[in-house]
Design a protein around this motif. Structure first.
Motif, PDB file in Angstrom:
ATOM      1  N   THR A  47      -2.956   2.121   4.133  1.00 54.43           N
ATOM      2  CA  THR A  47      -4.417   2.233   4.057  1.00 54.43           C
ATOM      3  C   THR A  47      -4.889   2.593   2.651  1.00 54.43           C
ATOM      4  N   ASP A  48      -3.934   2.749   1.723  1.00 53.37           N
ATOM      5  CA  ASP A  48      -4.307   2.999   0.324  1.00 53.37           C
ATOM      6  C   ASP A  48      -4.149   1.695  -0.461  1.00 53.37           C
ATOM      7  N   LYS A  49      -3.868   1.764  -1.740  1.00 55.60           N
ATOM      8  CA  LYS A  49      -3.773   0.561  -2.574  1.00 55.60           C
ATOM      9  C   LYS A  49      -2.343   0.036  -2.712  1.00 55.60           C
ATOM     10  N   SER A  50      -1.460   0.458  -1.818  1.00 52.99           N
ATOM     11  CA  SER A  50      -0.054   0.040  -1.906  1.00 52.99           C
ATOM     12  C   SER A  50       0.109  -1.472  -1.896  1.00 52.99           C
ATOM     13  N   LEU A  51      -0.552  -2.144  -0.954  1.00 47.64           N
ATOM     14  CA  LEU A  51      -0.413  -3.598  -0.842  1.00 47.64           C
ATOM     15  C   LEU A  51      -0.919  -4.289  -2.104  1.00 47.64           C
ATOM     16  N   GLU A  52      -2.024  -3.814  -2.642  1.00 46.37           N
ATOM     17  CA  GLU A  52      -2.585  -4.389  -3.871  1.00 46.37           C
ATOM     18  C   GLU A  52      -1.605  -4.249  -5.033  1.00 46.37           C
ATOM     19  N   ILE A  53      -0.989  -3.080  -5.147  1.00 50.08           N
ATOM     20  CA  ILE A  53      -0.016  -2.838  -6.220  1.00 50.08           C
ATOM     21  C   ILE A  53       1.216  -3.721  -6.026  1.00 50.08           C
ATOM     22  N   CYS A  54       1.685  -3.828  -4.783  1.00 48.98           N
ATOM     23  CA  CYS A  54       2.858  -4.678  -4.498  1.00 48.98           C
ATOM     24  C   CYS A  54       2.581  -6.134  -4.850  1.00 48.98           C
ATOM     25  N   SER A  55       1.382  -6.596  -4.512  1.00 53.71           N
ATOM     26  CA  SER A  55       1.005  -7.988  -4.814  1.00 53.71           C
ATOM     27  C   SER A  55       0.981  -8.234  -6.319  1.00 53.71           C
ATOM     28  N   GLN A  56       0.507  -7.260  -7.084  1.00 52.40           N
ATOM     29  CA  GLN A  56       0.484  -7.383  -8.538  1.00 52.40           C
ATOM     30  C   GLN A  56       1.909  -7.414  -9.091  1.00 52.40           C
ATOM     31  N   LEU A  57       2.779  -6.554  -8.546  1.00 48.18           N
ATOM     32  CA  LEU A  57       4.182  -6.529  -8.977  1.00 48.18           C
ATOM     33  C   LEU A  57       4.866  -7.863  -8.682  1.00 48.18           C
ATOM     34  N   GLN A  58       4.489  -8.479  -7.576  1.00 47.69           N
ATOM     35  CA  GLN A  58       5.062  -9.782  -7.206  1.00 47.69           C
ATOM     36  C   GLN A  58       4.717 -10.853  -8.241  1.00 47.69           C
ATOM     37  N   ARG A  63      11.346 -12.443  -8.460  1.00 46.61           N
ATOM     38  CA  ARG A  63      12.351 -11.970  -7.506  1.00 46.61           C
ATOM     39  C   ARG A  63      11.741 -11.106  -6.396  1.00 46.61           C
ATOM     40  N   ILE A  64      10.484 -10.712  -6.576  1.00 47.70           N
ATOM     41  CA  ILE A  64       9.819  -9.830  -5.606  1.00 47.70           C
ATOM     42  C   ILE A  64       9.118 -10.659  -4.535  1.00 47.70           C
ATOM     43  N   LYS A  65       9.317 -10.254  -3.282  1.00 46.82           N
ATOM     44  CA  LYS A  65       8.647 -10.874  -2.147  1.00 46.82           C
ATOM     45  C   LYS A  65       7.915  -9.776  -1.385  1.00 46.82           C
ATOM     46  N   VAL A  66       6.638  -9.994  -1.094  1.00 48.52           N
ATOM     47  CA  VAL A  66       5.831  -8.989  -0.391  1.00 48.52           C
ATOM     48  C   VAL A  66       5.516  -9.474   1.023  1.00 48.52           C
ATOM     49  N   ILE A  67       5.761  -8.615   1.990  1.00 46.71           N
ATOM     50  CA  ILE A  67       5.441  -8.901   3.389  1.00 46.71           C
ATOM     51  C   ILE A  67       4.489  -7.822   3.880  1.00 46.71           C
ATOM     52  N   HIS A  68       3.414  -8.232   4.524  1.00 51.01           N
ATOM     53  CA  HIS A  68       2.461  -7.263   5.077  1.00 51.01           C
ATOM     54  C   HIS A  68       2.509  -7.328   6.595  1.00 51.01           C
ATOM     55  N   GLN A  69       2.579  -6.173   7.236  1.00 54.10           N
ATOM     56  CA  GLN A  69       2.563  -6.114   8.693  1.00 54.10           C
ATOM     57  C   GLN A  69       1.715  -4.920   9.128  1.00 54.10           C
ATOM     58  N   GLY A  70       1.311  -4.920  10.394  1.00 52.54           N
ATOM     59  CA  GLY A  70       0.590  -3.766  10.927  1.00 52.54           C
ATOM     60  C   GLY A  70       1.517  -2.575  10.988  1.00 52.54           C
ATOM     61  N   ASN A  71       0.943  -1.388  10.998  1.00 55.28           N
ATOM     62  CA  ASN A  71       1.750  -0.163  10.999  1.00 55.28           C
ATOM     63  C   ASN A  71       2.609  -0.074  12.255  1.00 55.28           C
ATOM     64  N   ALA A  72       3.933  -0.125  12.043  1.00 57.64           N
ATOM     65  CA  ALA A  72       4.867  -0.101  13.172  1.00 57.64           C
ATOM     66  C   ALA A  72       6.029   0.860  12.940  1.00 57.64           C
ATOM     67  N   GLY A  73       6.071   1.500  11.773  1.00 64.46           N
ATOM     68  CA  GLY A  73       7.125   2.464  11.500  1.00 64.46           C
ATOM     69  C   GLY A  73       8.192   1.921  10.570  1.00 64.46           C
ATOM     70  N   VAL A  74       8.949   2.857   9.976  1.00 61.37           N
ATOM     71  CA  VAL A  74       9.936   2.493   8.955  1.00 61.37           C
ATOM     72  C   VAL A  74      11.059   1.627   9.523  1.00 61.37           C
ATOM     73  N   SER A  75      11.471   1.859  10.762  1.00 64.61           N
ATOM     74  CA  SER A  75      12.562   1.060  11.343  1.00 64.61           C
ATOM     75  C   SER A  75      12.159  -0.398  11.485  1.00 64.61           C
ATOM     76  N   THR A  76      10.942  -0.630  11.969  1.00 69.41           N
ATOM     77  CA  THR A  76      10.444  -1.999  12.103  1.00 69.41           C
ATOM     78  C   THR A  76      10.314  -2.662  10.737  1.00 69.41           C
ATOM     79  N   ALA A  77       9.845  -1.894   9.744  1.00 68.99           N
ATOM     80  CA  ALA A  77       9.709  -2.435   8.386  1.00 68.99           C
ATOM     81  C   ALA A  77      11.071  -2.842   7.828  1.00 68.99           C
ATOM     82  N   ARG A  78      12.077  -2.000   8.020  1.00 66.33           N
ATOM     83  CA  ARG A  78      13.425  -2.341   7.551  1.00 66.33           C
ATOM     84  C   ARG A  78      13.963  -3.559   8.293  1.00 66.33           C
TER      85      ARG A  78
END
Length: 326
Positions: A47-58, A63-78
């Protein structure tokens, strides 16, 4: 050490509200002396600017790939990262941690059935506070024993896994506590040996925001501890010694969770959750539980506030005494 083969390594970074430190983390990945990398940033509904920063880094590194998903927890993200990873090996890095620029180059990849582990330095505001006991090589059975007893911390980051094995086991998405521990236990069944890098190359950051540890009892943590220990016991079915160690470890962890609060009336929240009450009642039915924990959990279930208040006071006093004697 020099890599035996120029294999593709996938690095999976779960990201959740990490705007203050994700760039620092990613910079430690993109500046690796080993270049054949795939960096997968999985934004878990920040809910902060993390996704925006990740997209800029991409945009700055192909070599960087960004995936966005709804909040589901660290296990689901991994797990999301594992499923899309193209590398032969996979590494998990937390978004507030960093690794040395020689991390991957120092790992001698090439033999099958090996789990590669880094030594972790505990860092507080760039100052190394702690470096755990170091081992060189270990058989998976010895490593498993130390993992079960807690002598080796059950974190998933800092290891280099075979991606095809990680895909077979995945992280348990139903638990939010000790999920790394369960993942490691399952992984150890697929390998023979652990090879450990002989210096600290993974930097685990603590207290980046200066926020003190939360002192509120969380019933969900108690439920997750119970679920994780149950899953671990199923993996180790038939090993009576391991079952007993896990039961004792569960008692210690639940005691620690309940003991987070310095207000003895905080235990009132436990009585509103029937699942937690059932867990505590089941603990008392176990034959291998020490007298200490029998008294402790009985005291809670019987709402002995005065005794619990005395316990909290004694615990605080002993903690201060230990700090003085250091």
């Amino acid at each position: 050490m020099i890599l035996m083969r120029n294999v593709l390594i996938s690095i999976v970074v779960p990201v959740y509200n990490s705007a203050n430190f994700i760039k620092r983390c990613v910079m430690s990945l993109t500046t690796q002396t080993y270049n054949n990398l795939e960096i997968i940033l999985v934004d878990d509904g920040s809910t902060d600017k993390s996704l925006e920063i990740c997209s800029q880094l991409q945009k700055e590194d192909q070599r960087i790939k960004v995936i966005h998903q709804g909040n589901a927890g660290v296990s689901t993200a991994r797990n999301t990262g594992i499923k899309v990873a193209k590398g032969e090996y996979i590494l998990f890095v937390d978004s507030d941690d960093t690794i040395s620029k020689e991390f991957i180059e120092k790992i001698n990849i090439g033999r099958e059935k090996i789990l590669y582990k880094s030594i972790t330095a505990i860092v507080n505001q760039d100052e190394v506070k702690y470096q755990p006991k170091q081992y060189q090589k270990m058989q998976s059975s010895d490593f498993k024993e130390k993992l079960i007893t807690g002598e080796i911390e059950g974190y998933s980051w800092g290891y280099l896994y075979k991606t095809n094995i990680a895909r077979q086991i995945l992280f348990e998405e139903q638990i939010n506590f000790m999920e790394d521990f369960v993942f490691l236990l399952k992984y150890l069944d697929y390998i023979d040996e652990i090879e450990i890098v002989d210096e600290s190359v993974y930097y685990y950051q603590v207290n980046l925001s200066g926020i003190t540890q939360e002192k509120k009892i969380k019933c969900n943590n108690i439920i997750s501890i119970n679920s994780a220990i149950y899953k671990a016991k199923k993996i180790l079915q038939g090993d009576e010694k391991a079952q007993e160690i896990l039961d004792k470890r569960m008692c210690r962890m639940i005691e620690k969770e309940i003991g987070k609060s310095e207000n003895y009336h905080a235990i009132d929240c436990l009585y509103e959750n029937q699942e937690v009450i059932a867990i505590l009642q089941n603990i008392l039915k176990k034959q291998n539980i020490s007298r200490k924990y029998q008294l402790y959990f009985s005291m809670i279930l019987k709402k002995r506030y005065t005794l619990f208040k005395l316990y909290i006071w004694t615990r605080k006093y002993l903690k201060k005494l230990k700090e003085i004697l250091k």
